[in-house]
Scaffold this active site. Structure first.
Site, mmCIF file in Angstrom:
data_model
loop_
_atom_site.group_PDB
_atom_site.id
_atom_site.type_symbol
_atom_site.label_atom_id
_atom_site.label_comp_id
_atom_site.label_asym_id
_atom_site.label_seq_id
_atom_site.Cartn_x
_atom_site.Cartn_y
_atom_site.Cartn_z
ATOM 1 N N LEU A 1 0.855 -1.181 0.000
ATOM 2 C CA LEU A 1 0.000 0.000 0.000
ATOM 3 C C LEU A 1 0.893 1.233 0.000
ATOM 4 O O LEU A 1 2.094 1.148 0.277
ATOM 5 C CB LEU A 1 -0.906 0.003 1.229
ATOM 6 C CG LEU A 1 -1.977 -1.092 1.266
ATOM 7 C CD1 LEU A 1 -2.640 -1.130 2.640
ATOM 8 C CD2 LEU A 1 -3.018 -0.863 0.179
ATOM 9 N N SER A 2 0.311 2.398 -0.308
ATOM 10 C CA SER A 2 1.146 3.595 -0.375
ATOM 11 C C SER A 2 1.861 3.843 0.942
ATOM 12 O O SER A 2 3.000 4.334 0.958
ATOM 13 C CB SER A 2 0.307 4.813 -0.760
ATOM 14 O OG SER A 2 -0.706 5.058 0.200
ATOM 15 N N GLU A 3 1.211 3.499 2.076
ATOM 16 C CA GLU A 3 1.858 3.656 3.376
ATOM 17 C C GLU A 3 1.444 2.517 4.315
ATOM 18 O O GLU A 3 0.287 2.099 4.310
ATOM 19 C CB GLU A 3 1.467 4.978 4.056
ATOM 20 C CG GLU A 3 1.749 6.226 3.237
ATOM 21 C CD GLU A 3 3.208 6.610 3.201
ATOM 22 O OE1 GLU A 3 4.011 6.008 3.954
ATOM 23 O OE2 GLU A 3 3.555 7.508 2.418
ATOM 24 N N THR A 4 2.406 2.063 5.101
ATOM 25 C CA THR A 4 2.132 1.205 6.248
ATOM 26 C C THR A 4 2.576 1.940 7.499
ATOM 27 O O THR A 4 3.706 2.441 7.559
ATOM 28 C CB THR A 4 2.879 -0.133 6.145
ATOM 29 O OG1 THR A 4 2.372 -0.884 5.035
ATOM 30 C CG2 THR A 4 2.691 -0.958 7.409
#
Length: 221
Positions: free
Chosen positions: A44-47
């Protein structure tokens, strides 16, 4: 090793909308390589990774409330700040861990951040403002985004490259070549100083109650 993983959509009030982020609760910090591998696997774009408490923080929290250490990783690198993953982290904590808390404090690479409950299912966060300076985008970057130079009204750079375009329709129709963008940007910023590219435009009609002031899309690098 068993680690809980939660995926939450920020900026949404219905399923399958908004901006997804992964949230992972940890008891202590593991090796950074493991964190990066987990974020790459999540894709995902951020974790967001959370560890409870203030052990190792440089300054005390600015007020009462639960405290966590918070770090954000893209699939390829750790970043200094991420808004939607902070919202997702706070939303998860308010829903599952701290239902009666008014505010949660996060220690991050950008210092202390605060999140507060703003109504059922709503979270308000206060983020530090970055600085931007005028810039000239490379023609190859515009081509990889599918934009003509005449469609860009302003270009700014800070942590991200920000392109202001002439119409919100241009933002919606963007279909960038992400591989080309990554190669172009990394060749100009080998140290990874540029986190991503934001393309934005003033919404139309502007000033109508309930309508957005602007539209934006962000492409991580």
């Amino acid at each position: 090793m068993d680690l809980p993983l939660f995926q939450l959509d920020a900026f949404a009030d219905r399923p399958f909308e908004g901006n997804p982020a992964a949230v992972m609760m940890l008891e202590r910090w593991p090796d950074d390589h493991l964190l990066q591998h987990l974020a790459t696997e999540n894709n995902l774009s951020e974790t967001a990774f959370l560890v409870p408490g203030t052990s190792g923080t440089e300054t005390p929290p600015p007020g009462p409330g639960p405290t966590y250490q918070l770090r954000w990783f893209t699939p390829s690198v750790e970043v200094d700040l991420c808004g939607h993953a902070t919202l997702a982290s706070a939303g998860h904590l308010f829903d599952s861990e701290h239902r009666s808390a008014e505010r949660i404090h996060f220690w991050t690479r950008s210092g202390w951040l605060a999140a507060e409950q703003a109504g059922p299912g709503r979270v308000r966060i206060d983020l530090p403002a970055g600085s931007l300076v005028p810039a000239e985008p490379a023609a190859e970057v515009l081509a990889a985004l599918g934009l003509e130079p005449s469609q860009v009204t302003e270009t700014l750079v800070g942590t991200d490259l920000v392109l202001v375009v002439s119409s919100p329709d241009l933002v919606e129709r963007l279909f960038p070549d992400l591989s080309a963008l990554q190669n172009l940007v990394r060749s100009e910023h080998p140290a990874g100083a540029l986190r991503g590219i934001a393309v934005t435009a003033r919404a139309t009609p502007a000033g109508v109650t309930g309508s957005p002031d602007y539209v934006a899309r962000w492409f991580g690098l």
